[in-house]
Structures are given as structure tokens and as C-alpha cells.
Scaffold this motif. Structure first.
Motif, PDB file in Angstrom:
ATOM      1  N   LEU A   1      41.195  32.664  41.127  1.00 56.99           N
ATOM      2  CA  LEU A   1      40.322  31.745  41.853  1.00 56.99           C
ATOM      3  C   LEU A   1      39.788  32.726  43.154  1.00 56.99           C
ATOM      4  O   LEU A   1      40.476  33.451  43.627  1.00 56.99           O
ATOM      5  N   PRO A   2      38.493  32.475  43.524  1.00 56.26           N
ATOM      6  CA  PRO A   2      37.966  33.382  44.549  1.00 56.26           C
ATOM      7  C   PRO A   2      38.751  33.464  45.786  1.00 56.26           C
ATOM      8  O   PRO A   2      38.932  34.494  46.592  1.00 56.26           O
ATOM      9  N   THR A   3      39.815  32.344  45.912  1.00 59.27           N
ATOM     10  CA  THR A   3      40.318  32.049  47.174  1.00 59.27           C
ATOM     11  C   THR A   3      41.924  32.771  47.136  1.00 59.27           C
ATOM     12  O   THR A   3      42.438  33.015  48.414  1.00 59.27           O
ATOM     13  N   CYS A   4      42.046  33.261  46.136  1.00 52.82           N
ATOM     14  CA  CYS A   4      43.602  34.021  45.954  1.00 52.82           C
ATOM     15  C   CYS A   4      43.390  35.382  46.566  1.00 52.82           C
ATOM     16  O   CYS A   4      42.393  36.236  46.420  1.00 52.82           O
ATOM     17  N   SER A   5      44.639  35.799  47.077  1.00 49.59           N
ATOM     18  CA  SER A   5      44.694  37.147  47.597  1.00 49.59           C
ATOM     19  C   SER A   5      44.374  38.078  46.604  1.00 49.59           C
ATOM     20  O   SER A   5      43.672  39.259  46.976  1.00 49.59           O
ATOM     21  N   GLY A   6      44.803  37.887  45.184  1.00 52.36           N
ATOM     22  CA  GLY A   6      44.311  39.231  44.463  1.00 52.36           C
ATOM     23  C   GLY A   6      42.975  39.210  44.220  1.00 52.36           C
ATOM     24  O   GLY A   6      42.408  40.431  43.991  1.00 52.36           O
TER      25      GLY A   6
ATOM     26  N   GLY B   1      33.912  27.714  43.310  1.00 49.28           N
ATOM     27  CA  GLY B   1      34.216  27.166  41.912  1.00 49.28           C
ATOM     28  C   GLY B   1      34.553  28.152  40.868  1.00 49.28           C
ATOM     29  O   GLY B   1      34.902  27.938  39.833  1.00 49.28           O
ATOM     30  N   ALA B   2      33.924  29.376  41.139  1.00 54.56           N
ATOM     31  CA  ALA B   2      33.792  30.476  39.862  1.00 54.56           C
ATOM     32  C   ALA B   2      35.108  31.010  39.871  1.00 54.56           C
ATOM     33  O   ALA B   2      36.195  31.125  40.702  1.00 54.56           O
ATOM     34  N   ILE B   3      35.333  31.462  38.600  1.00 54.63           N
ATOM     35  CA  ILE B   3      36.568  32.477  38.388  1.00 54.63           C
ATOM     36  C   ILE B   3      36.266  33.840  38.516  1.00 54.63           C
ATOM     37  O   ILE B   3      34.938  34.384  37.983  1.00 54.63           O
ATOM     38  N   VAL B   4      37.079  34.609  39.341  1.00 52.35           N
ATOM     39  CA  VAL B   4      36.739  36.208  39.509  1.00 52.35           C
ATOM     40  C   VAL B   4      37.906  36.962  38.845  1.00 52.35           C
ATOM     41  O   VAL B   4      38.879  36.336  38.753  1.00 52.35           O
ATOM     42  N   ALA B   5      37.301  38.185  38.368  1.00 56.71           N
ATOM     43  CA  ALA B   5      38.279  39.188  37.591  1.00 56.71           C
ATOM     44  C   ALA B   5      37.895  40.453  38.186  1.00 56.71           C
ATOM     45  O   ALA B   5      36.697  40.784  38.524  1.00 56.71           O
ATOM     46  N   SER B   6      38.727  41.586  37.903  1.00 54.60           N
ATOM     47  CA  SER B   6      38.257  43.022  38.000  1.00 54.60           C
ATOM     48  C   SER B   6      37.803  43.398  36.588  1.00 54.60           C
ATOM     49  O   SER B   6      38.215  42.989  35.507  1.00 54.60           O
ATOM     50  N   LYS B   7      36.715  44.008  36.542  1.00 53.50           N
ATOM     51  CA  LYS B   7      36.120  44.564  35.286  1.00 53.50           C
ATOM     52  C   LYS B   7      36.970  45.482  34.605  1.00 53.50           C
ATOM     53  O   LYS B   7      37.060  45.778  33.365  1.00 53.50           O
ATOM     54  N   ASN B   8      38.041  45.967  35.434  1.00 54.03           N
ATOM     55  CA  ASN B   8      39.038  47.104  34.897  1.00 54.03           C
ATOM     56  C   ASN B   8      40.286  46.340  34.792  1.00 54.03           C
ATOM     57  O   ASN B   8      41.223  46.702  34.166  1.00 54.03           O
ATOM     58  N   GLY B   9      40.400  44.768  35.108  1.00 51.22           N
ATOM     59  CA  GLY B   9      41.940  44.178  34.824  1.00 51.22           C
ATOM     60  C   GLY B   9      42.011  43.528  33.933  1.00 51.22           C
ATOM     61  O   GLY B   9      41.359  43.379  32.750  1.00 51.22           O
TER      62      GLY B   9
ATOM     63  N   LYS C   1      33.910  43.441  40.668  1.00 48.42           N
ATOM     64  CA  LYS C   1      33.974  41.806  40.492  1.00 48.42           C
ATOM     65  C   LYS C   1      33.197  41.304  39.452  1.00 48.42           C
ATOM     66  O   LYS C   1      32.038  41.821  39.137  1.00 48.42           O
ATOM     67  N   VAL C   2      33.845  40.759  38.438  1.00 48.56           N
ATOM     68  CA  VAL C   2      33.041  40.106  37.481  1.00 48.56           C
ATOM     69  C   VAL C   2      33.331  38.508  37.546  1.00 48.56           C
ATOM     70  O   VAL C   2      34.588  38.454  37.878  1.00 48.56           O
TER      71      VAL C   2
END
Length: 67
Positions: free
Chosen positions: A29-34, A16-24, A43-44
Motif C-alpha cells: 500500500l502507498p502508506t507502508c514503510s516499504g 488507494g493504489a498498489i505500489v511496487a518496485s519495478k525490480n522487486g 515505482k510501478v
């Protein structure tokens, strides 16, 4: 063996968390290909899309389910 310690103030969110790149600039969503292309070390995690937006990130246009 190498042991690593995570400071107690660091909370790693899972389902249920949101994920992002620390450089992006986008969040996923964790299930997305990105999200799956982000290296684990980069990952953050955020507990909600609102938290990610407060950090200056915008939703990925390729991740279905994000607004």
C-alpha cells in the motif's frame, strides 16, 4: 527547464493504489514503510492487489492491510 511527457497509455494511480518496485517481487500500500523506500523512478503502480498478483507479485508481509 526539462519537460517530460508521459504516454497517454500510462496511467499513474494515486490514492488507494498498489505500489511496487519495478525490480522487486512484493507489492505494498502507498502508506507502508516499504513503499516509501522505493525510489520514485523505480515505482510501478497497480489499481488493485489482483492486478499486482497477475503481474507475478506477492503482498509484503510487513505491510498491514494487505492479504
Amino acid at each position: 527547464a526539462v519537460t517530460t511527457s508521459v504516454p497517454e497509455s500510462t496511467s499513474v494511480q494515486t490514492a488507494g493504489a498498489i505500489v511496487a518496485s519495478k525490480n522487486g517481487t512484493k507489492y505494498y500500500l502507498p502508506t507502508c514503510s516499504g513503499a516509501k523506500r522505493i525510489l520514485d523512478k523505480n515505482k510501478v503502480y497497480f489499481s488493485s492487489p489482483e492486478d499486482a498478483r497477475k503481474a507475478g507479485l506477492t503482498p509484503s508481509s510487513t505491510c498491514k492491510g494487505l492479504k
